[in-house]
Design a protein around this motif. Structure first.
Motif, PDB file in Angstrom:
ATOM      1  N   PRO A 286      30.560  47.322  47.605  1.00  0.00           N
ATOM      2  CA  PRO A 286      31.276  46.085  47.938  1.00  0.00           C
ATOM      3  C   PRO A 286      31.577  45.234  46.715  1.00  0.00           C
ATOM      4  O   PRO A 286      32.457  44.364  46.760  1.00  0.00           O
ATOM      5  CB  PRO A 286      30.310  45.367  48.899  1.00  0.00           C
ATOM      6  N   GLN A 287      30.897  45.502  45.623  1.00  0.00           N
ATOM      7  CA  GLN A 287      31.094  44.698  44.418  1.00  0.00           C
ATOM      8  C   GLN A 287      32.384  45.056  43.687  1.00  0.00           C
ATOM      9  O   GLN A 287      33.136  44.187  43.281  1.00  0.00           O
ATOM     10  CB  GLN A 287      29.877  44.915  43.490  1.00  0.00           C
ATOM     11  N   TYR A 288      32.655  46.358  43.526  1.00  0.00           N
ATOM     12  CA  TYR A 288      33.790  46.757  42.680  1.00  0.00           C
ATOM     13  C   TYR A 288      34.874  47.568  43.395  1.00  0.00           C
ATOM     14  O   TYR A 288      36.004  47.617  42.914  1.00  0.00           O
ATOM     15  CB  TYR A 288      33.290  47.541  41.461  1.00  0.00           C
TER      16      TYR A 288
ATOM     17  N   CYS B  18      25.378  47.294  49.485  1.00  0.00           N
ATOM     18  CA  CYS B  18      25.594  48.550  48.744  1.00  0.00           C
ATOM     19  C   CYS B  18      25.149  49.724  49.621  1.00  0.00           C
ATOM     20  O   CYS B  18      24.104  49.684  50.266  1.00  0.00           O
ATOM     21  CB  CYS B  18      24.783  48.516  47.456  1.00  0.00           C
TER      22      CYS B  18
ATOM     23  N   TRP C  68      19.736  46.936  44.304  1.00  0.00           N
ATOM     24  CA  TRP C  68      21.173  47.118  44.476  1.00  0.00           C
ATOM     25  C   TRP C  68      21.767  45.875  45.138  1.00  0.00           C
ATOM     26  O   TRP C  68      21.056  45.124  45.827  1.00  0.00           O
ATOM     27  CB  TRP C  68      21.442  48.345  45.353  1.00  0.00           C
ATOM     28  N   CYS C  69      23.087  45.686  44.999  1.00  0.00           N
ATOM     29  CA  CYS C  69      23.742  44.522  45.603  1.00  0.00           C
ATOM     30  C   CYS C  69      23.582  44.563  47.127  1.00  0.00           C
ATOM     31  O   CYS C  69      23.506  45.647  47.705  1.00  0.00           O
ATOM     32  CB  CYS C  69      25.247  44.526  45.323  1.00  0.00           C
TER      33      CYS C  69
ATOM     34  N   GLY D  36      29.918  51.628  38.505  1.00  0.00           N
ATOM     35  CA  GLY D  36      29.466  50.331  38.982  1.00  0.00           C
ATOM     36  C   GLY D  36      28.523  49.645  37.995  1.00  0.00           C
ATOM     37  O   GLY D  36      28.694  48.472  37.665  1.00  0.00           O
TER      38      GLY D  36
HETATM   39 FE1  SF4 Z   1      26.006  49.177  44.661  1.00  0.00          FE
HETATM   40 FE2  SF4 Z   1      28.354  48.628  43.546  1.00  0.00          FE
HETATM   41 FE3  SF4 Z   1      26.377  46.860  43.374  1.00  0.00          FE
HETATM   42 FE4  SF4 Z   1      26.260  49.148  42.030  1.00  0.00          FE
HETATM   43  S1  SF4 Z   1      27.747  47.499  41.708  1.00  0.00           S
HETATM   44  S2  SF4 Z   1      24.582  48.223  43.201  1.00  0.00           S
HETATM   45  S3  SF4 Z   1      27.236  50.586  43.444  1.00  0.00           S
HETATM   46  S4  SF4 Z   1      27.415  47.524  45.258  1.00  0.00           S
END
Ligand code: SF4
Length: 317
Positions: A215-217, A33, A29-30, A138
């Motif tokens: 945190p990514q989206y 996350c 995972w990021c 995500g």
């Molecule tokens: Fe987590 Fe969002 Fe990355 Fe998916 S996109 S691993 S939910 S931070």
């Protein structure tokens, strides 16, 4: 592991499992996350409860959180989109002795898997269902999900999502035969641990909603709630989620809530402006389908063949 008995013979001591016994592949995972913290909590609970890894199964559908089974050194089933719950129910039906953890996301559970969600709650089979709710798809790179808040700009709604979001806790409380509903937030590890442990110990299907940071989206979705702890409303009760008093003090906004009070739970779940966390509802007297469907599972092959033959004989002409 061996011990020495008084008659100088060796006895095999019960196995003791450490955290490493449950840790699977390195999580991809990021960074930041919320899924990482929940995974750590599940590893700890497996260790605390000394679950045999070979009798533990993690089941998921599709989505970021559905990578969960890869990160558990137990049995696992990474299924199809929205189909985690029927797979989990199927496993429980044939192997009621297994401990089942289900990882599903807001897209996976509340959209394509919604029909399974409703019926799994009604079946109330003994398992823990963790709904990772980050308000977005995500894994497929930022599409509107059923829990996206109005105004959230996504690749499917570049001018902002505009339908009212689905409230997974309120919806679950409205399903027939619901027996355990709780909520937590990924950024409070002791609360995540206490909630999932209570869920694991419940007899029936435990539904746990986890507000999960992406945190990514959707970096802004829970940012304010994370900054200001008074935006969390801690549900407390002697039969609720027990949290260390020193930690509970850090959450100034709390209310006593009796988890047997279904109407109050529904009201709390629909409160605006705060995010309630804790045990909303619990009723262990609700019927469990695994109790019913498990009858006869201990029959021998001869007994099964005999029963089948007797059934066929009823239709002999
Ligand atoms: Fe987590 Fe969002 Fe990355 Fe998916 S996109 S691993 S939910 S931070």
């Amino acid at each position: 592991m061996f011990g020495l008995k008084s008659d100088w013979s060796l006895e095999v001591l019960p196995r003791y499992f450490t955290l490493e016994d449950y840790q699977g592949a390195e999580a991809r995972w990021c960074p930041g996350c919320g899924d990482h913290g929940v995974l750590a909590a599940v590893h700890r609970i497996c260790r605390d409860e000394q679950l045999e890894p070979e009798r533990t199964v993690c089941v998921s559908g599709i989505g970021c959180s559905s990578r969960f089974p890869h990160y558990m050194r137990t049995y696992g089933f990474h299924g199809l989109h929205g189909r985690a719950l029927p797979v989990a129910c199927g496993i429980k039906a044939r192997r009621p002795d297994l401990h089942i953890w289900v990882a599903t996301g807001d897209g996976d559970c509340c959209s394509i898997g919604a029909a399974h969600w409703l019926h799994a709650i009604r079946y109330n089979m003994n398992m823990v269902v963790m709904l990772f709710d980050n308000n977005v798809y995500g894994l497929t790179k930022k599409q509107t999900s059923p829990t996206s808040r109005p105004g959230l700009k996504t690749n499917t709604h570049p001018f902002g999502a505009w339908l009212p979001p689905l409230n997974p806790i309120a919806a679950t409380l409205g399903f027939p035969n619901v027996s355990f509903v709780a909520g937590t937030v990924d950024w409070n590890p002791p609360h995540v641990h206490a909630t999932l442990q209570a869920a694991f110990r419940h007899k029936g299907l435990s539904f746990v909603h986890i507000a999960q940071r992406c945190p990514q989206y959707t970096p802004g979705v829970f940012a304010e709630t994370q900054r200001d702890p008074s935006l969390l409303k801690l549900l407390t009760h002697e039969r609720g989620i027990s949290l260390d008093p020193a930690l509970a003090k850090l959450l100034p906004n709390s209310v006593t809530h009796d988890p047997s009070d279904h109407s109050a739970a529904l009201q709390l779940a629909q409160e605006e402006g705060v995010l309630p966390i804790g045990l909303f509802f619990q009723d262990e007297s609700r019927p469990r389908y695994d109790d019913y469907i498990g009858r006869g599972l201990d029959m021998t092959i001869d007994e099964k063949l005999g029963a089948l033959q007797a059934e066929l004989d009823r239709f002999a002409v």
